[in-house]
Write a protein that holds these residues in place. Structure first.
Motif, mmCIF file in Angstrom:
data_model
loop_
_atom_site.group_PDB
_atom_site.id
_atom_site.type_symbol
_atom_site.label_atom_id
_atom_site.label_comp_id
_atom_site.label_asym_id
_atom_site.label_seq_id
_atom_site.Cartn_x
_atom_site.Cartn_y
_atom_site.Cartn_z
ATOM 1 N N ARG A 35 0.838 -1.213 0.000
ATOM 2 C CA ARG A 35 0.000 0.000 0.000
ATOM 3 C C ARG A 35 0.872 1.262 0.000
ATOM 4 O O ARG A 35 0.612 2.222 0.717
ATOM 5 N N GLY A 36 1.941 1.239 -0.777
ATOM 6 C CA GLY A 36 2.797 2.408 -0.916
ATOM 7 C C GLY A 36 3.772 2.648 0.218
ATOM 8 O O GLY A 36 4.482 3.641 0.226
ATOM 9 N N CYS A 37 3.829 1.774 1.201
ATOM 10 C CA CYS A 37 4.736 1.948 2.332
ATOM 11 C C CYS A 37 6.136 1.445 1.987
ATOM 12 O O CYS A 37 6.305 0.539 1.185
ATOM 13 N N TYR A 38 7.132 2.025 2.638
ATOM 14 C CA TYR A 38 8.529 1.636 2.442
ATOM 15 C C TYR A 38 8.884 0.510 3.405
ATOM 16 O O TYR A 38 8.386 0.449 4.521
ATOM 17 N N ASP A 40 12.424 -1.913 4.832
ATOM 18 C CA ASP A 40 13.865 -2.103 4.826
ATOM 19 C C ASP A 40 14.273 -3.414 4.167
ATOM 20 O O ASP A 40 15.388 -3.545 3.670
ATOM 21 N N ALA A 41 13.373 -4.419 4.168
ATOM 22 C CA ALA A 41 13.694 -5.721 3.579
ATOM 23 C C ALA A 41 12.426 -6.543 3.406
ATOM 24 O O ALA A 41 11.390 -6.242 4.002
ATOM 25 N N VAL A 42 12.525 -7.586 2.606
ATOM 26 C CA VAL A 42 11.517 -8.631 2.535
ATOM 27 C C VAL A 42 12.100 -9.790 3.323
ATOM 28 O O VAL A 42 13.223 -10.221 3.065
ATOM 29 N N LEU A 43 11.358 -10.292 4.313
ATOM 30 C CA LEU A 43 11.877 -11.329 5.204
ATOM 31 C C LEU A 43 11.344 -12.701 4.809
ATOM 32 O O LEU A 43 10.148 -12.860 4.560
ATOM 33 N N SER A 44 12.244 -13.684 4.789
ATOM 34 C CA SER A 44 11.880 -15.053 4.444
ATOM 35 C C SER A 44 12.366 -16.008 5.518
ATOM 36 O O SER A 44 13.317 -15.720 6.246
ATOM 37 N N CYS A 45 11.711 -17.164 5.587
ATOM 38 C CA CYS A 45 12.110 -18.215 6.522
ATOM 39 C C CYS A 45 13.473 -18.757 6.088
ATOM 40 O O CYS A 45 13.686 -19.037 4.908
ATOM 41 N N PRO A 46 14.406 -18.949 7.035
ATOM 42 C CA PRO A 46 15.730 -19.456 6.665
ATOM 43 C C PRO A 46 15.740 -20.938 6.297
ATOM 44 O O PRO A 46 16.679 -21.407 5.665
ATOM 45 N N ALA A 47 14.688 -21.668 6.645
ATOM 46 C CA ALA A 47 14.656 -23.104 6.376
ATOM 47 C C ALA A 47 13.951 -23.443 5.065
ATOM 48 O O ALA A 47 14.439 -24.252 4.279
ATOM 49 N N CYS A 48 12.805 -22.788 4.791
ATOM 50 C CA CYS A 48 12.026 -23.156 3.601
ATOM 51 C C CYS A 48 11.847 -21.992 2.622
ATOM 52 O O CYS A 48 11.213 -22.150 1.586
ATOM 53 N N LEU A 54 6.574 -8.456 4.176
ATOM 54 C CA LEU A 54 6.902 -7.566 3.065
ATOM 55 C C LEU A 54 7.203 -6.149 3.530
ATOM 56 O O LEU A 54 7.754 -5.359 2.786
ATOM 57 N N GLU A 55 6.812 -5.840 4.756
ATOM 58 C CA GLU A 55 6.950 -4.478 5.275
ATOM 59 C C GLU A 55 7.521 -4.537 6.690
ATOM 60 O O GLU A 55 6.837 -4.937 7.625
ATOM 61 N N CYS A 56 8.800 -4.159 6.848
ATOM 62 C CA CYS A 56 9.436 -4.243 8.148
ATOM 63 C C CYS A 56 10.438 -3.110 8.324
ATOM 64 O O CYS A 56 10.772 -2.398 7.378
ATOM 65 N N GLN A 57 10.908 -2.981 9.552
ATOM 66 C CA GLN A 57 11.891 -1.953 9.888
ATOM 67 C C GLN A 57 13.087 -2.635 10.547
ATOM 68 O O GLN A 57 12.924 -3.426 11.481
#
Length: 144
Positions: A35-38, A40-48, A54-57
């Motif tokens: 929704r137009g927000c910035y 810092d990264a897209v976070l994924s599970c380290p195992a799978c 999609l929206e984090c700081q």
């Protein structure tokens, strides 16, 4: 004489599953989800490698930790509580710090945290606090 698999493949015909515009479609979907927000990264599970956020700081001090409010594919372990206290640091005989505990779960405020796992493979990826803010420490970040 044996024929290799490459000799049997007709490279002039593009496969059915190939879409040259797929990256553009994926980018539009991500922008719609944010929704137009910035972020810092897209976070994924380290195992799978399942997408968790999609929206984090990113944390200011601990650059491998992130916080978020909106997540996907996460499961809260409501039956487990992590009571975290501020710890006193004691110097041992050899000058090492004793009693530091598990630093990933330490929060100076002493609040209770619940573990958060990947909904697909059940790998622990972080915690959620009493204000329902997710704190991720075991994730794979990717550039936005």
């Amino acid at each position: 004489m044996q024929i290799s698999d490459d000799d049997e493949i007709d490279y002039s015909v593009k496969p059915e599953f190939y879409d040259p515009h797929l990256d553009d479609k994926d980018e539009l979907w991500v922008q719609k989800q944010r929704r137009g927000c910035y972020s810092d990264a897209v976070l994924s599970c380290p195992a799978c490698f399942t997408t968790l956020c999609l929206e984090c700081q990113r944390h200011e001090k601990y650059v491998t930790q992130y916080r978020a409010v909106f997540v996907s594919n996460c499961k809260i372990k409501n039956d487990e509580m992590l009571q975290v206290k501020s710890l006193k640091r004691k110097r041992g005989k050899r000058g090492t710090v004793a009693g530091a505990g598990d630093c990933r779960r330490v929060d100076e405020s002493g609040e209770a945290l619940k573990p958060v796992c990947c909904a697909v493979c059940s790998t622990e990826v972080g915690v959620i606090d009493e204000e329902e803010i997710y704190h991720f420490f075991n994730v794979l970040p990717s550039e936005c």
